[in-house]
Design a protein around this motif. Structure first.
Motif, PDB file in Angstrom:
ATOM      1  N   SER A   1     -51.718-146.945  63.281  1.00 29.32           N
ATOM      2  CA  SER A   1     -52.970-146.693  62.938  1.00 29.32           C
ATOM      3  C   SER A   1     -53.539-145.126  63.306  1.00 29.32           C
ATOM      4  O   SER A   1     -54.133-144.610  62.720  1.00 29.32           O
TER       5      SER A   1
ATOM      6  N   SER B   1     -61.841-152.943  67.746  1.00 31.16           N
ATOM      7  CA  SER B   1     -61.832-153.423  66.348  1.00 31.16           C
ATOM      8  C   SER B   1     -63.091-153.205  65.515  1.00 31.16           C
ATOM      9  O   SER B   1     -63.099-152.962  64.327  1.00 31.16           O
TER      10      SER B   1
ATOM     11  N   THR C   1     -57.106-149.770  59.243  1.00 30.29           N
ATOM     12  CA  THR C   1     -57.747-150.693  59.926  1.00 30.29           C
ATOM     13  C   THR C   1     -57.442-151.989  60.317  1.00 30.29           C
ATOM     14  O   THR C   1     -57.523-152.643  61.425  1.00 30.29           O
TER      15      THR C   1
ATOM     16  N   SER D   1     -64.531-147.744  58.903  1.00 32.79           N
ATOM     17  CA  SER D   1     -63.731-147.607  57.582  1.00 32.79           C
ATOM     18  C   SER D   1     -64.446-147.989  56.356  1.00 32.79           C
ATOM     19  O   SER D   1     -64.031-147.954  55.327  1.00 32.79           O
TER      20      SER D   1
ATOM     21  N   ALA E   1     -63.414-149.873  64.644  1.00 28.05           N
ATOM     22  CA  ALA E   1     -62.554-149.470  63.512  1.00 28.05           C
ATOM     23  C   ALA E   1     -63.206-149.938  62.278  1.00 28.05           C
ATOM     24  O   ALA E   1     -62.906-149.030  61.225  1.00 28.05           O
ATOM     25  N   VAL E   2     -63.745-150.967  62.027  1.00 24.69           N
ATOM     26  CA  VAL E   2     -64.073-151.632  60.884  1.00 24.69           C
ATOM     27  C   VAL E   2     -65.551-150.913  60.359  1.00 24.69           C
ATOM     28  O   VAL E   2     -65.532-150.538  59.255  1.00 24.69           O
TER      29      VAL E   2
ATOM     30  N   ASN F   1     -61.137-142.310  64.864  1.00 26.77           N
ATOM     31  CA  ASN F   1     -60.153-143.497  64.969  1.00 26.77           C
ATOM     32  C   ASN F   1     -58.973-143.486  65.962  1.00 26.77           C
ATOM     33  O   ASN F   1     -58.582-144.328  66.531  1.00 26.77           O
TER      34      ASN F   1
ATOM     35  N   SER G   1     -54.377-142.328  60.660  1.00 22.34           N
ATOM     36  CA  SER G   1     -55.686-142.020  60.707  1.00 22.34           C
ATOM     37  C   SER G   1     -55.857-140.389  60.316  1.00 22.34           C
ATOM     38  O   SER G   1     -55.484-139.472  60.530  1.00 22.34           O
TER      39      SER G   1
ATOM     40  N   SER H   1     -66.940-155.491  53.683  1.00 18.12           N
ATOM     41  CA  SER H   1     -66.065-155.214  54.327  1.00 18.12           C
ATOM     42  C   SER H   1     -65.826-156.102  55.500  1.00 18.12           C
ATOM     43  O   SER H   1     -64.820-156.541  55.948  1.00 18.12           O
TER      44      SER H   1
END
Length: 321
Positions: A147, A310, A271, A317, A313-314, A156, A151, A45
């Protein structure tokens, strides 16, 4: 470079819609028994995330060169030099095949190129009328809205809202004095940015390596060329202007667009859209490091909000077994 790229360079296949689709792991990449697959999954990721961040850094330094170029050619001239020179570089390096592609493949490339050209034209028109920070902040609303729409998890919405709060704080509360035409251009650029994300992901899956990007850049260059010629004319051919334009093309188009296309082959588009909220934060940091512009406490807080959004979100995901 063209040898064997039709098989080795293809992106992994993903099912479902382009926006918000899940990442499909390569064969044999599943977690080992006993839960030992967590670290490899995190490394997988972080790879595309690093590509996105590197692309954002390149864009901001390219923007500094574009500031020097704007008085010579105007905003449309900058767009034309950026896209035309980037297209020439990518087409020469990639030498994409023109045969063997379906009508849907070409439709995706044309849509990608049109979105790319429109995004650049609208943004530079906005930056010509309103402060750059406000333009970037308004533009980033497009990917953020995308986003939220894409989502499928409530969490999210939290990360998107947190990022939105960060970019709003970064604007410094100056939206009430903005040129309405410039603000509309920036919002339009944000909508085209969202379209760019969608069609970049689709192009990356349909074409090997950066072939689709090279073809789409050619489409964008053809669309922007008449506009640049009308605004700048022969000034586009001045050697120093061409040199600055080439620097802008490499730093603001060739490198970041290639990195983003590669990232979108394995990173969900939703993402990626939230990660794009790093752009205002990176711009503020570059202003401090390169131009000596001190960060106010509210700006530092805004950067913290965007970075936290950020990261969240990562993490949400990541592919789970």
């Amino acid at each position: 470079m063209n040898d064997s790229r039709s098989t080795r360079g293809r992106a992994p296949t993903r099912t479902g819609p382009a926006v918000g689709s899940v990442v499909v792991l390569p064969e044999g990449a599943g977690p080992a028994s006993g839960g030992g697959g967590t670290a490899p999954a995190r490394r997988r990721s972080l790879g595309p995330v690093s590509l996105v961040v590197a692309g954002a850094l390149s864009v901001q330094f390219g923007a500094a060169v574009a500031v020097m170029l704007m008085p010579r050619t105007g905003p449309l001239g900058v767009v034309t030099l950026r896209l035309v020179l980037a297209a020439l570089v990518l087409l020469a390096v990639c030498r994409p095949r023109l045969r063997g592609h379906s009508r849907a493949d070409w439709g995706t490339v044309v849509a990608f190129g049109a979105a790319m050209a429109a995004m650049n034209v609208l943004f530079y028109q906005a930056a010509h009328r309103i402060p750059l920070g406000a333009a970037v902040t308004l533009e980033v609303l497009g990917p953020l809205v995308m986003s939220v729409i894409a989502s499928r998890r409530l969490v999210n919405l939290l990360w998107a809202g947190l990022a939105l709060g960060g970019v709003a704080l970064l604007s410094g509360g100056g939206f009430d004095r903005l040129d309405p035409v410039g603000a509309l251009f920036a919002l339009g650029a944000g909508a085209m940015w969202a379209a760019y994300i969608v069609f970049s992901a689709r192009t990356g899956r349909r074409f090997p390596q950066a072939d689709g990007l090279a073809l789409a850049m050619g489409v964008g260059a053809l669309l922007s060329l008449p506009l640049g010629l009308m605004e700048a004319g022969s000034r586009l051919l001045v050697p120093t202007t061409l040199g600055l334009g080439l620097a802008v093309a490499l730093m603001s188009s060739v490198l970041p667009y290639t990195l983003e296309l590669l990232a979108l082959r394995t990173l969900p588009a939703a993402t990626f859209a939230v990660l794009m909220s790093l752009e205002p934060a990176i711009a503020a940091t570059a202003g401090f490091l390169v131009l000596g512009q001190a960060l106010a406490p509210t700006e530092a807080a805004a950067i913290g909000l965007v970075v936290a959004a950020s990261i969240g979100a990562v993490r949400c995901s990541q592919v789970r077994p």
